[in-house]
Design a protein around this motif. Structure first.
Motif, PDB file in Angstrom:
ATOM      1  N   ALA A  53       0.846  -1.192   0.000  1.00 46.36           N
ATOM      2  CA  ALA A  53       0.000   0.000   0.000  1.00 46.36           C
ATOM      3  C   ALA A  53       0.882   1.243   0.000  1.00 46.36           C
ATOM      4  CB  ALA A  53      -0.922  -0.006   1.220  1.00 46.36           C
ATOM      5  N   ALA A  54       0.719   2.044  -1.025  1.00 44.74           N
ATOM      6  CA  ALA A  54       1.558   3.244  -1.164  1.00 44.74           C
ATOM      7  C   ALA A  54       0.678   4.437  -1.468  1.00 44.74           C
ATOM      8  CB  ALA A  54       2.580   3.048  -2.272  1.00 44.74           C
ATOM      9  N   ASP A  55       1.037   5.566  -0.883  1.00 46.08           N
ATOM     10  CA  ASP A  55       0.294   6.790  -1.140  1.00 46.08           C
ATOM     11  C   ASP A  55       0.798   7.416  -2.439  1.00 46.08           C
ATOM     12  OD1 ASP A  55      -1.154   6.538   1.208  1.00 46.08           O
ATOM     13  OD2 ASP A  55       0.378   7.602   2.389  1.00 46.08           O
ATOM     14  N   PRO A  56      -0.107   7.964  -3.239  1.00 49.86           N
ATOM     15  CA  PRO A  56       0.340   8.634  -4.464  1.00 49.86           C
ATOM     16  C   PRO A  56       1.154   9.878  -4.144  1.00 49.86           C
ATOM     17  CG  PRO A  56      -2.007   9.014  -4.075  1.00 49.86           C
ATOM     18  CD  PRO A  56      -1.572   7.991  -3.070  1.00 49.86           C
ATOM     19  N   PRO A  84      -6.951   3.080  -7.343  1.00 49.00           N
ATOM     20  CA  PRO A  84      -5.486   3.246  -7.253  1.00 49.00           C
ATOM     21  C   PRO A  84      -4.752   2.802  -8.509  1.00 49.00           C
ATOM     22  CG  PRO A  84      -6.208   1.361  -5.951  1.00 49.00           C
ATOM     23  CD  PRO A  84      -7.455   2.068  -6.393  1.00 49.00           C
ATOM     24  N   TYR A 159       2.433   7.178  -8.720  1.00 48.44           N
ATOM     25  CA  TYR A 159       3.373   6.663  -7.735  1.00 48.44           C
ATOM     26  C   TYR A 159       4.831   6.931  -8.118  1.00 48.44           C
ATOM     27  CZ  TYR A 159      -0.904   4.178  -6.590  1.00 48.44           C
ATOM     28  OH  TYR A 159      -2.207   3.879  -6.286  1.00 48.44           O
ATOM     29  N   ASP A 305      -2.869  20.304  -4.501  1.00 51.05           N
ATOM     30  CA  ASP A 305      -3.037  19.277  -3.471  1.00 51.05           C
ATOM     31  C   ASP A 305      -4.023  19.723  -2.398  1.00 51.05           C
ATOM     32  OD1 ASP A 305      -0.986  17.084  -4.097  1.00 51.05           O
ATOM     33  OD2 ASP A 305       0.211  18.903  -4.259  1.00 51.05           O
ATOM     34  N   ARG A 312     -11.921  16.212  -1.449  1.00 49.17           N
ATOM     35  CA  ARG A 312     -12.125  14.884  -0.867  1.00 49.17           C
ATOM     36  C   ARG A 312     -12.831  14.955   0.472  1.00 49.17           C
ATOM     37  NH1 ARG A 312      -6.206  12.395  -2.565  1.00 49.17           N
ATOM     38  NH2 ARG A 312      -6.879  11.494  -4.565  1.00 49.17           N
TER      39      ARG A 312
END
Length: 431
Positions: A53-56, A84, A159, A305, A312
């Motif tokens: 699991a990786a955050d963008p 994702p 990513y 961002d 969101r």
């Protein structure tokens, strides 16, 4: 009376048959435009899911990658997905008047929405932004169907920040198909020809049903089944009459909804019948915070961002977030979000954010659009057959292919009838 309807059916078909055949054939291709584009270029739209699991990466980092890829790039919109495995799509402003150039007063359109006619900047529905003097639907676009006013779209791996591809719509086969479908590559004149041919097609379908109507129950059975074992003339007759009956309702709906892209009066009629205003209020204006006398620099705007995080928080379950970035220091950030249970792809909710504070300036759900906007917005998914997903797309494909064959089988029937009539005349002369 049937002779009267047969003559109308025949002469309208002879006049508009070629245009109808081309429109149906190109429409069959465009039904699966999105699916084919993603199948041919999966690297643009999808990335391999990370092992863990990786955050963008932040959008600012991805924007830097886009600017490195295109030094003169002016990013006008960003679209991200909750999935994702999807790439992030950056819409760029094109050179005005050139290939992929943007129309005056509009920025480039983000990716998925950019390939849909009813979608404007950052996924905004055109029906949702009709204003004074604004042209409606396909009919208001210039050129071969108006598909040239799009800047390029750059796809980035969220990513790794690697650019995975670029889409210039004018360079795709779908641009040619759309230009043929909307205006026979003939600009405004071509669009008018397609519109008039579509009106004729509606009368052709109506008169065809009158001619199909059987006089007896035995005739009804014959006109509901194709006799595949018969000779070629009878088979051609059945392919035209029997299959024409089964396809008539769908073709009528497709032709009727298609008028919205040919005639502005048709669009105005939708809003008039629904008693809804076409004009929408202007986008709200951002208010810059006052600057101190010892710090004359312009106030810092919200980052992409921060705007995405704000969006969101307002719609945490959305499938996608499409940001339209402000064009000047007073513009606001428009965000279009698509809910998981949305009726169709462009049934988005929208919110305008102050570009400095992130404060919500205006918010509207899809249900809060006026009736005219919702009705007009349904035309696109109904016209393309995407309203119910794959089942309706397959039906649309089959019906469009049949629509392409009807002018051919009808012409063969007419020629056979002419030969038969000439043989009778020769026999009479001989007698």
């Amino acid at each position: 009376m049937k002779i009267f309807f047969r003559n109308i059916h025949l002469y309208l078909s002879l006049v508009s048959g070629l245009v109808i055949a081309v429109v149906c054939l190109t429409g069959a291709v465009l039904v699966f435009e999105k699916d084919l584009e993603q199948a041919w270029h999966p690297e643009r739209y999808f990335v391999a899911a990370p092992a863990q699991a990786a955050d963008p990466l932040p959008l600012t980092r991805l924007m830097e990658a886009v600017r490195t890829y295109k030094a003169d790039a002016k990013i006008t919109g960003v679209k991200t997905y909750a999935d994702p495995a999807r790439t992030v799509e950056f819409s760029l402003a094109g050179a005005p008047g050139g290939p992929g150039g943007e129309r005056k007063g509009e920025g480039a359109r983000p990716a998925e929405a950019a390939r849909r006619e009813n979608t404007g900047p950052a996924g905004q529905s055109k029906e949702g932004r009709r204003g004074k003097g604004e042209r409606g639907g396909k009919g208001g676009e210039k050129g071969g169907g108006g598909e040239g006013g799009r800047g390029p779209v750059v796809f980035v791996n969220p990513y790794t920040a690697a650019v995975t591809g670029e889409l210039n719509y004018r360079e795709t086969i779908f641009f040619t198909m759309m230009a043929l479908h909307r205006g026979m590559v003939g600009g405004e004149i071509g669009k008018l020809i397609v519109g008039i041919s579509t009106v004729m097609f509606l009368f052709i379908i109506g008169t065809g049903l009158v001619l199909w109507w059987p006089a007896t129950r035995k005739a009804l059975k014959q006109r509901l089944r194709v006799k595949w074992s018969s000779g070629w003339k009878r088979l051609n007759h059945d392919l035209h009459i029997v299959l024409g009956f089964y396809a008539a309702l769908f073709l009528f709906v497709f032709a009727f909804t298609g008028l919205a892209w040919s005639f502005e009066w048709f669009n105005k009629g939708i809003y008039a019948v629904t008693n809804s205003p076409m004009q929408r209020p202007e986008p709200p204006v951002s208010v810059a915070p006052p600057t101190a006398q010892d710090a004359p620099a312009a106030p810092a705007a919200l980052s992409a961002d921060a705007a995405l995080a704000r969006a969101r928080s307002l719609a945490p379950t959305a499938v996608s977030y499409a940001l339209q970035l402000p064009k000047d220091s007073t513009g606001s950030i428009r965000v279009a979000t698509l809910r998981p249970d949305a009726t169709y792809e462009n049934a988005t909710d929208e919110v305008y954010l102050d570009q400095y504070s992130g404060q919500v300036l205006r918010q509207q759900t899809y249900e809060q659009r006026n009736l005219g906007q919702r009705v007009r917005g349904m035309f696109k998914p109904v016209h393309t057959g995407s309203i119910f997903g794959w089942p309706s797309k397959i039906i649309s494909l089959v019906v469009c292919v049949l629509g392409f064959t009807f002018p051919i089988t009808g012409t063969i029937m007419w020629l056979n009838r002419l030969r038969k009539q000439r043989r009778k005349e020769r026999k009479l002369v001989a007698a």
